[in-house]
Design a protein around this motif. Sequence first.
Motif, PDB file in Angstrom:
ATOM      1  N   SER A 270       3.250  -4.446  -1.904  1.00  0.00           N
ATOM      2  CA  SER A 270       4.203  -3.373  -2.405  1.00  0.00           C
ATOM      3  C   SER A 270       2.981  -2.011  -2.006  1.00  0.00           C
ATOM      4  O   SER A 270       3.045  -1.335  -1.693  1.00  0.00           O
ATOM      5  N   MET A 271       1.875  -1.909  -3.008  1.00  0.00           N
ATOM      6  CA  MET A 271       1.153  -1.378  -2.785  1.00  0.00           C
ATOM      7  C   MET A 271       0.224  -0.906  -1.648  1.00  0.00           C
ATOM      8  O   MET A 271       0.134   0.288  -0.416  1.00  0.00           O
ATOM      9  N   ALA A 272      -0.234  -2.435  -1.011  1.00  0.00           N
ATOM     10  CA  ALA A 272      -0.450  -1.686   0.107  1.00  0.00           C
ATOM     11  C   ALA A 272      -0.148  -2.027   1.536  1.00  0.00           C
ATOM     12  O   ALA A 272      -0.310  -1.663   2.465  1.00  0.00           O
ATOM     13  N   LEU A 273       0.900  -2.345   1.654  1.00  0.00           N
ATOM     14  CA  LEU A 273       2.585  -2.094   2.607  1.00  0.00           C
ATOM     15  C   LEU A 273       2.671  -0.559   2.715  1.00  0.00           C
ATOM     16  O   LEU A 273       2.361   0.522   3.529  1.00  0.00           O
ATOM     17  N   ILE A 274       2.141   0.003   1.333  1.00  0.00           N
ATOM     18  CA  ILE A 274       2.821   1.810   1.535  1.00  0.00           C
ATOM     19  C   ILE A 274       1.426   2.125   1.811  1.00  0.00           C
ATOM     20  O   ILE A 274       1.960   3.688   2.614  1.00  0.00           O
ATOM     21  N   SER A 275       0.470   1.874   1.708  1.00  0.00           N
ATOM     22  CA  SER A 275      -0.759   2.860   1.397  1.00  0.00           C
ATOM     23  C   SER A 275      -0.641   2.158   3.815  1.00  0.00           C
ATOM     24  O   SER A 275      -1.189   3.443   3.996  1.00  0.00           O
ATOM     25  N   ALA A 276      -0.419   1.396   3.552  1.00  0.00           N
ATOM     26  CA  ALA A 276      -0.521   1.305   5.399  1.00  0.00           C
ATOM     27  C   ALA A 276       0.180   1.903   6.695  1.00  0.00           C
ATOM     28  O   ALA A 276       0.616   2.514   7.216  1.00  0.00           O
ATOM     29  N   LYS A 277       1.164   2.603   6.052  1.00  0.00           N
ATOM     30  CA  LYS A 277       2.500   3.334   6.344  1.00  0.00           C
ATOM     31  C   LYS A 277       1.958   4.685   6.190  1.00  0.00           C
ATOM     32  O   LYS A 277       2.041   5.511   6.973  1.00  0.00           O
ATOM     33  N   GLY A 278       0.472   4.966   5.394  1.00  0.00           N
ATOM     34  CA  GLY A 278      -0.125   6.409   5.841  1.00  0.00           C
ATOM     35  C   GLY A 278       0.644   7.581   4.994  1.00  0.00           C
ATOM     36  O   GLY A 278       0.121   8.533   4.781  1.00  0.00           O
ATOM     37  N   ALA A 279       0.646   7.241   3.663  1.00  0.00           N
ATOM     38  CA  ALA A 279       1.532   7.577   2.777  1.00  0.00           C
ATOM     39  C   ALA A 279      -0.301   8.455   2.039  1.00  0.00           C
ATOM     40  O   ALA A 279      -0.784   7.854   2.167  1.00  0.00           O
ATOM     41  N   LYS A 280       0.792   9.295   1.233  1.00  0.00           N
ATOM     42  CA  LYS A 280      -0.717  10.142   0.482  1.00  0.00           C
ATOM     43  C   LYS A 280      -1.030   9.234  -0.991  1.00  0.00           C
ATOM     44  O   LYS A 280      -0.077  10.029  -1.916  1.00  0.00           O
ATOM     45  N   VAL A 281      -1.431   8.079  -0.854  1.00  0.00           N
ATOM     46  CA  VAL A 281      -1.529   7.429  -2.387  1.00  0.00           C
ATOM     47  C   VAL A 281      -2.599   7.812  -2.888  1.00  0.00           C
ATOM     48  O   VAL A 281      -3.636   8.006  -2.080  1.00  0.00           O
ATOM     49  N   VAL A 282      -2.352   8.753  -4.158  1.00  0.00           N
ATOM     50  CA  VAL A 282      -3.314   8.531  -5.487  1.00  0.00           C
ATOM     51  C   VAL A 282      -3.624   8.042  -6.405  1.00  0.00           C
ATOM     52  O   VAL A 282      -4.947   8.504  -6.692  1.00  0.00           O
ATOM     53  N   LEU A 283      -2.825   6.793  -7.189  1.00  0.00           N
ATOM     54  CA  LEU A 283      -3.943   5.637  -7.144  1.00  0.00           C
ATOM     55  C   LEU A 283      -2.695   4.717  -6.858  1.00  0.00           C
ATOM     56  O   LEU A 283      -1.152   4.700  -6.963  1.00  0.00           O
ATOM     57  N   THR A 284      -3.776   3.402  -7.335  1.00  0.00           N
ATOM     58  CA  THR A 284      -2.783   2.207  -6.515  1.00  0.00           C
ATOM     59  C   THR A 284      -3.618   0.888  -7.269  1.00  0.00           C
ATOM     60  O   THR A 284      -4.768   1.378  -7.163  1.00  0.00           O
ATOM     61  N   SER A 285      -3.132   0.136  -7.525  1.00  0.00           N
ATOM     62  CA  SER A 285      -3.506  -1.013  -8.538  1.00  0.00           C
ATOM     63  C   SER A 285      -2.891  -2.338  -8.117  1.00  0.00           C
ATOM     64  O   SER A 285      -1.822  -2.049  -7.685  1.00  0.00           O
ATOM     65  N   GLY A 286      -3.217  -3.260  -8.434  1.00  0.00           N
ATOM     66  CA  GLY A 286      -2.454  -3.975  -8.906  1.00  0.00           C
ATOM     67  C   GLY A 286      -1.844  -4.381 -10.058  1.00  0.00           C
ATOM     68  O   GLY A 286      -1.833  -3.361 -11.404  1.00  0.00           O
ATOM     69  N   THR A 287      -0.699  -5.306 -10.696  1.00  0.00           N
ATOM     70  CA  THR A 287      -0.644  -4.861 -12.059  1.00  0.00           C
ATOM     71  C   THR A 287      -1.650  -5.933 -13.786  1.00  0.00           C
ATOM     72  O   THR A 287      -1.167  -6.141 -14.079  1.00  0.00           O
ATOM     73  N   THR A 288      -2.364  -6.981 -12.587  1.00  0.00           N
ATOM     74  CA  THR A 288      -2.993  -8.249 -13.677  1.00  0.00           C
ATOM     75  C   THR A 288      -3.732  -7.194 -14.510  1.00  0.00           C
ATOM     76  O   THR A 288      -4.569  -5.916 -14.428  1.00  0.00           O
ATOM     77  N   GLY A 289      -3.067  -7.311 -16.045  1.00  0.00           N
ATOM     78  CA  GLY A 289      -4.871  -6.802 -16.779  1.00  0.00           C
ATOM     79  C   GLY A 289      -3.987  -4.973 -17.680  1.00  0.00           C
ATOM     80  O   GLY A 289      -4.115  -5.039 -18.293  1.00  0.00           O
ATOM     81  N   THR A 290      -2.253  -4.815 -16.836  1.00  0.00           N
ATOM     82  CA  THR A 290      -1.667  -3.317 -17.496  1.00  0.00           C
ATOM     83  C   THR A 290      -0.624  -4.152 -18.948  1.00  0.00           C
ATOM     84  O   THR A 290      -0.186  -5.303 -18.549  1.00  0.00           O
ATOM     85  N   THR A 291      -1.025  -2.839 -19.464  1.00  0.00           N
ATOM     86  CA  THR A 291       0.606  -2.642 -19.973  1.00  0.00           C
ATOM     87  C   THR A 291       1.320  -1.653 -19.641  1.00  0.00           C
ATOM     88  O   THR A 291       1.165  -0.339 -18.823  1.00  0.00           O
ATOM     89  N   ASN A 292       2.736  -1.697 -20.263  1.00  0.00           N
ATOM     90  CA  ASN A 292       3.255  -0.080 -19.757  1.00  0.00           C
ATOM     91  C   ASN A 292       3.136   0.539 -20.262  1.00  0.00           C
ATOM     92  O   ASN A 292       3.122   1.958 -19.184  1.00  0.00           O
ATOM     93  N   ARG A 293       2.050   1.185 -21.273  1.00  0.00           N
ATOM     94  CA  ARG A 293       1.614   2.215 -22.086  1.00  0.00           C
ATOM     95  C   ARG A 293       0.082   2.653 -20.740  1.00  0.00           C
ATOM     96  O   ARG A 293       0.074   3.663 -20.422  1.00  0.00           O
ATOM     97  N   THR A 294       0.012   1.451 -20.378  1.00  0.00           N
ATOM     98  CA  THR A 294      -1.835   2.556 -19.687  1.00  0.00           C
ATOM     99  C   THR A 294      -1.375   2.387 -18.621  1.00  0.00           C
ATOM    100  O   THR A 294      -1.876   3.114 -17.487  1.00  0.00           O
ATOM    101  N   ARG A 295       0.055   2.014 -17.881  1.00  0.00           N
ATOM    102  CA  ARG A 295       0.182   1.972 -16.621  1.00  0.00           C
ATOM    103  C   ARG A 295       0.994   2.873 -16.555  1.00  0.00           C
ATOM    104  O   ARG A 295       0.843   4.326 -15.271  1.00  0.00           O
ATOM    105  N   ALA A 296       1.485   3.468 -17.760  1.00  0.00           N
ATOM    106  CA  ALA A 296       1.806   5.329 -17.577  1.00  0.00           C
ATOM    107  C   ALA A 296       1.102   6.293 -17.464  1.00  0.00           C
ATOM    108  O   ALA A 296       1.050   7.199 -17.191  1.00  0.00           O
ATOM    109  N   ILE A 297       0.301   6.012 -18.127  1.00  0.00           N
ATOM    110  CA  ILE A 297      -0.991   7.222 -18.428  1.00  0.00           C
ATOM    111  C   ILE A 297      -1.001   7.295 -17.332  1.00  0.00           C
ATOM    112  O   ILE A 297      -1.485   7.983 -16.777  1.00  0.00           O
ATOM    113  N   SER A 298      -1.323   6.230 -16.493  1.00  0.00           N
ATOM    114  CA  SER A 298      -2.389   5.875 -15.074  1.00  0.00           C
ATOM    115  C   SER A 298      -2.017   7.597 -14.297  1.00  0.00           C
ATOM    116  O   SER A 298      -2.840   8.009 -13.875  1.00  0.00           O
TER     117      SER A 298
END
Length: 527
Positions: free
Chosen positions: A139-167
């Motif tokens: 989904s983030m690859a598709l959003i970036s391809a549309k020309g969005a102003k993405v300031v943080l993008t990542s996959g989900t592997t290895g993340t947790t609720n807290r680390t995602r939210a803080i990121s």
Amino acid sequence: MKRVAIVGSSGGNLYNLGGKDPEKLLQEIINQTKAGNIQIAWIQFVAAQGSMDMAGKDTLSTVYAWDETESKIVTRFHGSLKECNDYVQELDEALSADIEQGLVDGLITMSADPDGANHRAITTAVNKQIPIVGTGGTSMALISAKGAKVVLTSGTTGTTNRTRAISFMTALCKHWGISYRPMIGDSKESSGISASPWKRINIRGIMMSSLPGFIALALVLALSKIPGLDMLGSVFDVLIKALPVVIAAIAAKQVSDMEEVSVVAGVLAGVLSMDGGIIGGMIGGIGAGLLVNVLFRKCIEWRFPTTTVNIIAGGISGLVAGLLVFYLLAPIALQAGEWVKVLIEGAVSFSPILAGLMAGLLIWPAIIGGVYHAAILPIVLLEMEKTGNSFLGAVDMVGLVMVSAGITLANIVSPRDKSEATVATPGFLINMGFGTFVEAAYPFMFSNKLVFSGAIISSGIAGMMVGVFDVRGTAYVPSVMAPLLSNNMLGFMIAMATGLVCAFLFTFIANRMAKKRGKESLEKISA
């Protein structure tokens, strides 16, 4: 005040990393927005009852939204995945209008559908060039391809609720130039500003949380003495080596509180700190916890993908802290623990009866004054690290637990007032059944000086009996089991009975005297 919208779904991989519990996942983001003084404007989240990788159009799903008036997450719709996606498209149009009108300043996406359910909102966000942060590789690859102003993008592997939210919040706040410190702890009680990791270092808390590991060690030691279970001696040896790992994992978790990331860092540090004993494990764990916070924030500031951030924060932090102990601090930490044990053993060797008496007399003032958990419990655990039981642990059981049980039992048998029996009964049962809750005696001790004095004297006598029989044992276990975990079953039973009976007699006499004085006072008044 900046306003953000959260859009997306429980996802495929995300489902196994927090999406299965959507309210908890969303609440963690809400917690972190509070810490950054950012408002939630919208939530548009589809949660399926299964991973989207396997889900079909008939999979039961729920649409979660945001009630801005009540400031809480609400469920808007239940149905099949297709019905939920159709419903979200209606919400998507309203969200798109708010973004167009400048009512939304940023977008948080998680496994969003930029070409389907979330198409309008994301398209408008791209056109308005508001900052977008999110996870979900496809989904983030598709959003970036549309020309969005993405300031943080990542996959989900290895993340947790807290680390995602803080990121998410770190990236958005840095983009907007807003000061942000992650919220750590219970969101319902927190003010939104977390304490410094240094302030979360609590030796007492680490030791108390690690106690179950030491009790397990004592249980294995006791079982290994039963004929036919000698093989458990090797299990005991393994558990002793594992204690620094337990301490390190708990220390790292408490200091950084970054969920699984801090636990991984703590375990790595603990494995490398084993040669330093439990003091080495604690140093390694605390170091790992501190480094997790530092590396996590730095990696987010450097705009690393969240998966990479977690790997670095959890892996590198544990390795660095552990290697520091492994190569430099382990001998010092181990020697410090040895000094404590030598000091205790020296006092016992000089005069076990005097050592037991002094420990028994001082243990009640120590727990009342708040010194017990900060000073005595760590010494007990240091003793248990080598042998599975402890001299001070035995004094704890006979001088605190059994004395408290004796006081509460006397107030069940002969209370000053009938209501006191009701108060005393749970305390007696918990002390006898679980080897803890000595505070149950406080109401009776603080209301009668004779009971208070009797508690200290009884504890001293019981401690002296520990010295007489040279007992090593532990508290925090059922009273019937405690002698089995000691090095002298009969001696421990006698010492325990001494503490209970002495305290019972002191309290019984004090209660009788108090009742007699009460009767005399009533007679004088009526006369």
